[in-house]
Design an enzyme around this catalytic site. Structure first.
Site: not given
Ligand code: IVH
Length: 672
Positions: A112, A114, A116, A224, A312, A410, A413, A428, A434
């Site tokens: 999945e 991650k 942010d 998630y 990451k 500007c 010009c 401008c 210009c």
């Molecule tokens: S699983 C025990 N799945 O990442 C596992 N976390 O560093 C619990 N996060 O605080 C997390 N997308 O907020 C999981 N698809 C995803 C995620 C996810 C974002 C965040 C989550 C957590 C942080 C972990």
């Protein structure tokens, strides 16, 4: 006379559509007062007829009176964090630890994105949302129930079979990138708080004590995992997520299960390649052992599970140094300060320039030349300087910081620069007098969706204007091959090509012509609507502001821009001269009402493989359909290619048929 029941359902539908227009298209269909009045009317009707009030009513998402403070919520099961892998080797090491501990060769992983954003835990009692809490320190967080209740895609009541008596759903709350950009743009205009990135904006919105403010923020939830469950759930992570989806909770549409670590690597590369095109920020990929029995055998180390890892991506925010500031003049005369930076890799791309938006932004950041700054690059949005940070070495001698002086005239010009009446932008006012604005206007005029003048690129435009050969758009049509050949890097062949392209460009369509003029806020769709409505140039020129507002797609602001353009004598002169130079177009084809797709409104989103979105739309229109950029209740069909995001989701939410590219091609009947 409408029955109260009917009125309630009409109000609900309208409020839903208006709030989508407001949040997702940033294009309010009605003024706030009208929205509020409709909301109050629906609230009154619901109070009088509780039997017809429904859990999905927009009245349930408006927020309530401000709280004095958030209550603390202890998590019944701690909310853990994840270990990180910063390289393929670290990912392979993770898989080795897993397979060795389980004594198996290959493990199935659920992959999945991650997200942010901000982690939250939602508690459902007998299917009803009873509490929402932030992650906090993992053991306890804050009670943000009132705010979470306002989030459009959070189910207030789960629906379907086998819903556990108690279910804690965990997930991430984010603000999609485009919505974030609009939120900030609006804040910049009105002098409100500007957020550094979507995560901060989501966190700030979720921590609003006044949930009515949170209700106006474009927050979005993705589930998630689960916490405490009293009831039966499937025995794999992916199936648990699918159950959540069936009950009405949003999960990631990118979720996939794969076998073995090599396939995890593939998934990581695939999503990485799409990262910039995704509608929201992701900072990595989470790989989870899919079988819950195996997860249990693996267990935890301190605060992170042994069965999951976050691989990451390169950071979207990186520190560098501000070397200087340039001032660029745009097509409408707006002067934008551009940061010159010590080149730095941001999310995989070298960045050496970033926008500073306007003078107020420089002030807000407290920015001076020589400062260490954080730049952010995400998606297709231009890189931005988001903050000034202290020197890495606190003991280093103080830096020579130099103030940034906004030019009073500007830079192109020399005309006086003025603050626009409508906000923070400095402009401008010299228009096409210009050279910077003229060059930008020519670039637009010649662009693919306008007159499509092949070979008339930036370098050539620079020279034509700088040499004084072109002083107005119309001069382009009076260039001779000899003049073109006299320019740098213009051989016989390329000069002939440009000359011929200019000849060809004279035959265009009315819509392209209108678009090519670069009238403020008149994009392709508006130009097309204007062409269809007015049919000829004279009628467009004569149209009053009221008449302009009668066109689909044209609101009061755009109508004013068009009127300002058409009533300017210099523009009128330009238009006549262009027509004299031989610009023509065939009579506008009004929809005759007999195309196979007549009466339909299509939206194309995501990436298509066999054609561009523009081509797809043009082909649909050729068959009688109308096309639009955003999904509304009027949309009849959505074509969704890979990477489709909020538009597809919205179509699904509105029960509008979503088709893939194959189906589109079938509809077009092989007209490729
Ligand atoms: S699983 C025990 N799945 O990442 C596992 N976390 O560093 C619990 N996060 O605080 C997390 N997308 O907020 C999981 N698809 C995803 C995620 C996810 C974002 C965040 C989550 C957590 C942080 C972990």
């Amino acid at each position: 006379m409408t029955s109260p029941e009917k009125e309630m359902s009409l109000l609900k539908e309208a409020l839903l559509r208006w709030s989508q227009a407001y949040f997702e298209q940033d294009d309010p269909e009605v003024p706030d007062v009208e929205y509020d009045a409709a909301m109050r009317r629906l609230q009154a009707l619901e109070a009088a007829h509780p039997e017809w009030a429904t859990a999905d009513s927009p009245t349930q998402r408006v927020g309530s009176a401000p709280l004095a403070a958030f209550q603390t919520v202890a998590h019944r099961l701690p909310m853990l964090s994840l270990d990180n892998a910063f390289s393929d080797t670290e990912l392979v090491d993770f898989d080795r630890r897993v397979t060795e501990k389980l004594q198996v060769d290959v493990v199935e992983y659920c992959c999945e994105p991650k997200l942010d954003g901000v982690a939250v835990s939602l508690a459902y009692q007998a299917g009803q949302l009873v509490q929402a809490a932030t992650r906090g320190d993992g053991s306890s967080g804050e009670d943000v129930t009132e705010n979470v209740r306002t989030i459009a895609n959070v189910a207030l009541q789960l629906a379907g079979d086998n819903i556990p008596a108690y279910l804690e759903v965990r997930g991430e709350i984010v603000i999609p990138r485009m919505a974030f950009e609009r939120l900030n743009a609006r804040a910049r205009e009105s002098g409100d708080k500007v957020f550094a990135n979507p995560r901060n904006a989501a966190a700030g919105s979720l921590r609003q004590l006044d949930s009515r403010v949170a209700a106006r923020r474009p927050l979005s939830f993705t589930a998630y995992s689960v916490g405490v469950v009293e009831g039966q759930l499937p025995n794999s992570h992916s199936e648990v997520l699918r159950s959540l989806k069936r009950w009405g909770l949003p999960i990631s549409e990118y979720m996939e299960t794969v076998s073995g670590v090599a396939a995890c690597g593939d998934y990581f590369s695939r999503l990485g390649a799409q990262r910039d095109a995704l509608p929201f920020d992701i900072d990595g990929i989470v790989f989870k052992v899919n079988d819950l029995g195996l997860q249990e055998r693996l267990g935890f180390v301190s605060r992170a599970p042994r069965w999951a890892i976050a691989r990451k991506f390169p950071a979207q925010e990186v520190g560098t140094r501000l070397l200087g500031v340039d001032f660029q003049v745009g097509r409408t005369g707006a002067i934008t300060p551009v940061a010159r930076l010590e080149p730095v890799l941001v999310a995989g791309v070298t960045v050496s320039n970033a926008t500073l938006h306007n003078a107020d932004e420089i002030h807000r950041l407290g920015l001076k030349i020589g400062d260490r700054v954080i730049v952010r690059r995400a998606g297709d949005v231009i890189p931005q300087v988001v903050s000034v940070v202290p020197e890495l070495d606190a003991d280093a001698p103080p830096h020579n910081r130099e103030s940034i002086v906004f030019p009073a005239s500007c830079p192109a010009c020399g005309s006086r620069v003025e603050r626009a009446a409508d906000g923070a932008v400095m402009r401008c006012g010299a228009g096409l007098e210009c050279n910077a604005q003229l060059k930008a206007a020519i670039r637009h005029f010649a662009s693919r969706k306008a007159l499509d003048i092949e070979g008339l690129g930036d370098k050539l435009i620079e020279q034509l204007v700088d040499e004084g050969l072109v002083q107005s758009l119309n001069d382009l049509f009076h260039l001779d091959i000899g003049q073109l050949q006299g320019l740098d890097r213009m051989g016989v062949k390329s000069s002939e090509n440009v000359f011929e392209a200019l000849l060809r460009a004279r035959s265009t369509s009315f819509a392209r012509f209108i678009y090519s003029l670069g009238i403020r806020e008149v994009g392709e769709a508006t130009a097309r609507a204007l062409a269809l409505h007015f049919l000829d140039l004279d009628s467009l020129l004569k149209a009053t502001t009221e008449e302009l507002e009668g066109v689909d797609d044209v609101g009061p602001v755009v109508a004013d821009h068009i009127k300002a353009y058409t009533s300017n004598p210099l523009n009128q002169e330009l238009l006549s001269s262009l027509i004299e130079s031989g610009i023509t177009w065939p009579a506008v084809q009004v929809d005759t009402g007999d195309g196979p797709l007549t009466g339909m409104l299509w939206v194309v989103t995501g990436k298509l493989l066999t054609m561009s979105r523009d081509e797809a739309e043009a082909k649909l229109r050729a068959l009688g359909a109308k096309t639009a950029a955003s999904v509304s209740s009027k949309t009849t069909t959505v074509v969704a290619g890979p990477g489709a995001g909020s538009k597809k989701k919205k179509a699904e939410a509105l029960n509008i048929p979503v088709v893939d590219e194959e189906e589109l091609i079938r509809t077009l009947g092989g007209r490729l």
